[in-house]
Design a protein around this motif. Structure first.
Motif, PDB file in Angstrom:
ATOM      1  N   LYS A 169       0.860  -1.179   0.000  1.00 20.32           N
ATOM      2  CA  LYS A 169       0.000   0.000   0.000  1.00 20.32           C
ATOM      3  C   LYS A 169       0.900   1.234   0.000  1.00 20.32           C
ATOM      4  CE  LYS A 169      -2.158   1.176   3.763  1.00 20.32           C
ATOM      5  NZ  LYS A 169      -3.071   1.221   4.896  1.00 20.32           N
ATOM      6  N   GLY A 170       0.547   2.214  -0.829  1.00 23.45           N
ATOM      7  CA  GLY A 170       1.340   3.433  -0.952  1.00 23.45           C
ATOM      8  C   GLY A 170       2.341   3.417  -2.092  1.00 23.45           C
ATOM      9  N   ALA A 171       2.619   2.245  -2.642  1.00 24.08           N
ATOM     10  CA  ALA A 171       3.583   2.141  -3.746  1.00 24.08           C
ATOM     11  C   ALA A 171       3.043   2.818  -4.996  1.00 24.08           C
ATOM     12  CB  ALA A 171       3.885   0.670  -4.045  1.00 24.08           C
ATOM     13  N   GLU A 172       3.941   3.375  -5.794  1.00 25.06           N
ATOM     14  CA  GLU A 172       3.552   3.941  -7.087  1.00 25.06           C
ATOM     15  C   GLU A 172       3.821   2.893  -8.155  1.00 25.06           C
ATOM     16  OE1 GLU A 172       3.875   8.238  -8.472  1.00 25.06           O
ATOM     17  OE2 GLU A 172       5.521   7.265  -9.542  1.00 25.06           O
ATOM     18  N   ILE A 173       2.768   2.551  -8.881  1.00 18.58           N
ATOM     19  CA  ILE A 173       2.828   1.530  -9.922  1.00 18.58           C
ATOM     20  C   ILE A 173       2.760   2.216 -11.279  1.00 18.58           C
ATOM     21  CG2 ILE A 173       1.674  -0.520 -10.880  1.00 18.58           C
ATOM     22  CD1 ILE A 173       2.780  -0.793  -7.951  1.00 18.58           C
ATOM     23  N   GLU A 174       3.614   1.796 -12.196  1.00 18.05           N
ATOM     24  CA  GLU A 174       3.523   2.285 -13.571  1.00 18.05           C
ATOM     25  C   GLU A 174       3.089   1.126 -14.453  1.00 18.05           C
ATOM     26  OE1 GLU A 174       5.749   5.148 -16.694  1.00 18.05           O
ATOM     27  OE2 GLU A 174       7.053   3.781 -15.609  1.00 18.05           O
TER      28      GLU A 174
END
Length: 127
Positions: free
Chosen positions: A73-78
């Motif tokens: 949770k909180g991770a930035e996914i591309e």
């Protein structure tokens, strides 16, 4: 104009409602597989929509992905999608990949069909 080889990228942040714990697909607060798939579908949909007239849209038909690694949770996914193939002027096949930083966390293929928005909704209501 849609053409094979087009690429589109989008960034997403893993929110509470994107976690496996929230969705019930697991009991940990990491990116859920259903949420990752939705991110992939959305990225492909937007790529196609940018090249279609307003009366046309695309609908998801098939998803075949592997969820390789967790992202908290909180991770930035591309998410990156590439239009691999156009068949019969309607069937669009995409390669979809999800990354957390430089880690490939998900990969697969996604198929969408181009439809007339109004006709599609009318048909859906009549069934």
């Amino acid at each position: 104009m849609l053409k094979e080889g087009l690429i589109h990228r989008m960034k997403f942040k893993v929110r509470d409602e994107d976690t496996a714990k929230f969705l019930g697909s697991g009991d940990v607060e990491v990116l859920s597989t259903p949420s990752m798939i939705a991110m992939m579908e959305n990225t492909a949909r937007i790529l196609a929509q940018e090249h279609l007239p307003p009366e046309k849209t695309t609908v998801g038909f098939e998803v075949c992905v592997r969820h390789l690694k967790p992202a908290p949770k909180g991770a930035e996914i591309e998410v990156e999608t590439k239009l691999l193939k156009i068949e019969d002027e309607r069937k669009l096949t995409f390669e979809v990949n999800a990354y957390w930083g430089d880690k490939l966390i998900g990969t697969g293929k996604h198929v969408r069909y181009i439809v007339d928005r109004k006709k599609f909704l009318e048909k859906a209501k009549s069934q």
